[in-house]
Design a protein around this motif. Structure first.
Motif, PDB file in Angstrom:
ATOM      1  N   PRO A   1      39.723  38.857  42.317  1.00 21.33           N
ATOM      2  CA  PRO A   1      41.042  39.273  42.805  1.00 21.33           C
ATOM      3  C   PRO A   1      41.850  40.110  41.811  1.00 21.33           C
ATOM      4  O   PRO A   1      42.577  41.021  42.225  1.00 21.33           O
ATOM      5  CB  PRO A   1      41.728  37.949  43.135  1.00 21.33           C
ATOM      6  N   LEU A   2      41.693  39.858  40.511  1.00 19.96           N
ATOM      7  CA  LEU A   2      42.428  40.653  39.525  1.00 19.96           C
ATOM      8  C   LEU A   2      42.022  42.131  39.526  1.00 19.96           C
ATOM      9  O   LEU A   2      42.748  42.970  38.998  1.00 19.96           O
ATOM     10  CB  LEU A   2      42.228  40.075  38.123  1.00 19.96           C
ATOM     11  N   ASP A   3      40.885  42.464  40.142  1.00 20.12           N
ATOM     12  CA  ASP A   3      40.442  43.852  40.235  1.00 20.12           C
ATOM     13  C   ASP A   3      41.126  44.602  41.376  1.00 20.12           C
ATOM     14  O   ASP A   3      41.020  45.827  41.464  1.00 20.12           O
ATOM     15  CB  ASP A   3      38.925  43.928  40.478  1.00 20.12           C
ATOM     16  N   GLY A   4      41.812  43.884  42.251  1.00 18.86           N
ATOM     17  CA  GLY A   4      42.359  44.486  43.465  1.00 18.86           C
ATOM     18  C   GLY A   4      43.228  45.696  43.230  1.00 18.86           C
ATOM     19  O   GLY A   4      43.086  46.717  43.919  1.00 18.86           O
ATOM     20  N   GLN A   5      44.136  45.636  42.265  1.00 16.47           N
ATOM     21  CA  GLN A   5      45.025  46.775  42.047  1.00 16.47           C
ATOM     22  C   GLN A   5      44.248  47.994  41.564  1.00 16.47           C
ATOM     23  O   GLN A   5      44.491  49.114  42.015  1.00 16.47           O
ATOM     24  CB  GLN A   5      46.142  46.442  41.064  1.00 16.47           C
ATOM     25  N   ALA A   6      43.324  47.789  40.646  1.00 22.02           N
ATOM     26  CA  ALA A   6      42.499  48.913  40.181  1.00 22.02           C
ATOM     27  C   ALA A   6      41.697  49.502  41.340  1.00 22.02           C
ATOM     28  O   ALA A   6      41.544  50.728  41.437  1.00 22.02           O
ATOM     29  CB  ALA A   6      41.574  48.468  39.054  1.00 22.02           C
TER      30      ALA A   6
ATOM     31  N   PRO B   1      30.289  41.531  49.948  1.00 21.63           N
ATOM     32  CA  PRO B   1      29.842  42.893  50.257  1.00 21.63           C
ATOM     33  C   PRO B   1      30.360  43.977  49.310  1.00 21.63           C
ATOM     34  O   PRO B   1      30.076  45.154  49.517  1.00 21.63           O
ATOM     35  CB  PRO B   1      30.360  43.134  51.672  1.00 21.63           C
ATOM     36  N   HIS B   2      31.087  43.611  48.304  1.00 17.75           N
ATOM     37  CA  HIS B   2      31.734  44.593  47.428  1.00 17.75           C
ATOM     38  C   HIS B   2      31.213  44.490  45.993  1.00 17.75           C
ATOM     39  O   HIS B   2      30.819  43.428  45.550  1.00 17.75           O
ATOM     40  CB  HIS B   2      33.250  44.375  47.411  1.00 17.75           C
ATOM     41  N   ARG B   3      31.269  45.624  45.290  1.00 19.89           N
ATOM     42  CA  ARG B   3      30.962  45.659  43.869  1.00 19.89           C
ATOM     43  C   ARG B   3      31.944  46.606  43.192  1.00 19.89           C
ATOM     44  O   ARG B   3      32.453  47.542  43.812  1.00 19.89           O
ATOM     45  CB  ARG B   3      29.543  46.152  43.597  1.00 19.89           C
ATOM     46  N   VAL B   4      32.163  46.364  41.917  1.00 19.18           N
ATOM     47  CA  VAL B   4      32.933  47.292  41.095  1.00 19.18           C
ATOM     48  C   VAL B   4      32.060  47.727  39.936  1.00 19.18           C
ATOM     49  O   VAL B   4      31.156  47.003  39.508  1.00 19.18           O
ATOM     50  CB  VAL B   4      34.248  46.669  40.559  1.00 19.18           C
ATOM     51  N   ALA B   5      32.340  48.928  39.446  1.00 21.97           N
ATOM     52  CA  ALA B   5      31.711  49.417  38.222  1.00 21.97           C
ATOM     53  C   ALA B   5      32.786  49.384  37.152  1.00 21.97           C
ATOM     54  O   ALA B   5      33.904  49.856  37.358  1.00 21.97           O
ATOM     55  CB  ALA B   5      31.187  50.826  38.404  1.00 21.97           C
ATOM     56  N   GLU B   6      32.430  48.807  36.030  1.00 23.20           N
ATOM     57  CA  GLU B   6      33.365  48.673  34.908  1.00 23.20           C
ATOM     58  C   GLU B   6      32.811  49.459  33.727  1.00 23.20           C
ATOM     59  O   GLU B   6      31.620  49.383  33.422  1.00 23.20           O
ATOM     60  CB  GLU B   6      33.492  47.191  34.569  1.00 23.20           C
ATOM     61  N   LEU B   7      33.684  50.212  33.076  1.00 28.09           N
ATOM     62  CA  LEU B   7      33.315  50.978  31.899  1.00 28.09           C
ATOM     63  C   LEU B   7      34.363  50.726  30.827  1.00 28.09           C
ATOM     64  O   LEU B   7      35.560  50.913  31.081  1.00 28.09           O
ATOM     65  CB  LEU B   7      33.228  52.472  32.236  1.00 28.09           C
ATOM     66  N   ASN B   8      33.924  50.268  29.674  1.00 31.29           N
ATOM     67  CA  ASN B   8      34.840  49.976  28.566  1.00 31.29           C
ATOM     68  C   ASN B   8      35.985  49.052  28.996  1.00 31.29           C
ATOM     69  O   ASN B   8      37.142  49.261  28.637  1.00 31.29           O
ATOM     70  CB  ASN B   8      35.399  51.268  27.970  1.00 31.29           C
ATOM     71  N   GLY B   9      35.648  48.057  29.812  1.00 32.41           N
ATOM     72  CA  GLY B   9      36.633  47.071  30.228  1.00 32.41           C
ATOM     73  C   GLY B   9      37.544  47.493  31.358  1.00 32.41           C
ATOM     74  O   GLY B   9      38.442  46.744  31.744  1.00 32.41           O
ATOM     75  N   GLN B  10      37.336  48.691  31.921  1.00 31.71           N
ATOM     76  CA  GLN B  10      38.175  49.166  33.021  1.00 31.71           C
ATOM     77  C   GLN B  10      37.332  49.398  34.269  1.00 31.71           C
ATOM     78  O   GLN B  10      36.235  49.950  34.197  1.00 31.71           O
ATOM     79  CB  GLN B  10      38.855  50.488  32.658  1.00 31.71           C
ATOM     80  N   VAL B  11      37.875  48.988  35.422  1.00 34.37           N
ATOM     81  CA  VAL B  11      37.207  49.229  36.695  1.00 34.37           C
ATOM     82  C   VAL B  11      37.357  50.715  37.017  1.00 34.37           C
ATOM     83  O   VAL B  11      38.465  51.252  37.057  1.00 34.37           O
ATOM     84  CB  VAL B  11      37.803  48.350  37.812  1.00 34.37           C
ATOM     85  N   VAL B  12      36.202  51.386  37.221  1.00 30.53           N
ATOM     86  CA  VAL B  12      36.211  52.833  37.460  1.00 30.53           C
ATOM     87  C   VAL B  12      35.543  53.227  38.783  1.00 30.53           C
ATOM     88  O   VAL B  12      35.558  54.403  39.148  1.00 30.53           O
ATOM     89  CB  VAL B  12      35.553  53.604  36.296  1.00 30.53           C
TER      90      VAL B  12
END
Length: 169
Positions: free
Chosen positions: A10-15, A59-70
């Protein structure tokens, strides 16, 4: 540092809301009217992403680079099934424009294909706005082919033509 693809929290939602808007603004500038793009609210989309993740992050994934969701990606069952449609669908891949060309889209795509296979799908589809040539080239490099099916999507009373691409898994 290498990018990491992982399930969202859930903390990724805004990004994710920010990425959704940034990606659309970059990809659809000149295709969709400015008032359509300007009307997309990253905070509202971020709240929707939080709810989706809380309801079902699978059904969802995020890609993170250097600690940031990109980047973000979603897959699942084909949303408009008929007797001729594939059973699975790559619903979306969106990236922050600053990471275009870095291979992160490839990582998200490959994870989406793996997830669709794990769900038991043997063929999948995706939809691309007709004028989004960057996305069309990307998906064709990944083995997707147009199957001749089109649809008209309405965006704020504007009709946009989309093409369906399919791929065996």
């Amino acid at each position: 540092m290498e990018p990491v693809v992982r399930p969202p929290i859930p903390l990724d939602g805004q990004a994710m809301g920010d990425i959704h808007v940034e990606s659309w603004n970059w990809a659809y500038s000149g295709i969709l009217p400015d008032e359509v793009l300007d009307g997309r609210d990253p905070d509202e989309l971020g709240e929707r992403w939080v709810r989706r993740i809380q309801d079902d992050p699978a059904p969802h994934r995020v890609a993170e680079l250097n600690g940031q969701v990109v980047g973000i990606m979603s897959v699942g069952a084909y949303r408009d099934p008929d007797e001729d449609s594939p059973s699975g669908e790559l619903w979306m891949i969106n990236l922050r424009p600053r990471v275009f060309g870095t291979g992160i889209a490839d990582l998200l795509h490959d994870e989406g294909i793996r997830m669709l296979r794990d769900l038991g799908h043997q063929q999948a589809a995706l939809w691309v706005i007709d004028q989004n040539m960057r996305a069309i080239r990307f998906y064709q490099r990944q083995g997707w082919r147009p199957d001749g099916v089109t649809k008209i999507e309405e965006f704020d009373e504007l009709d946009i033509r989309e093409r369906r691409f399919v791929r065996d898994l």
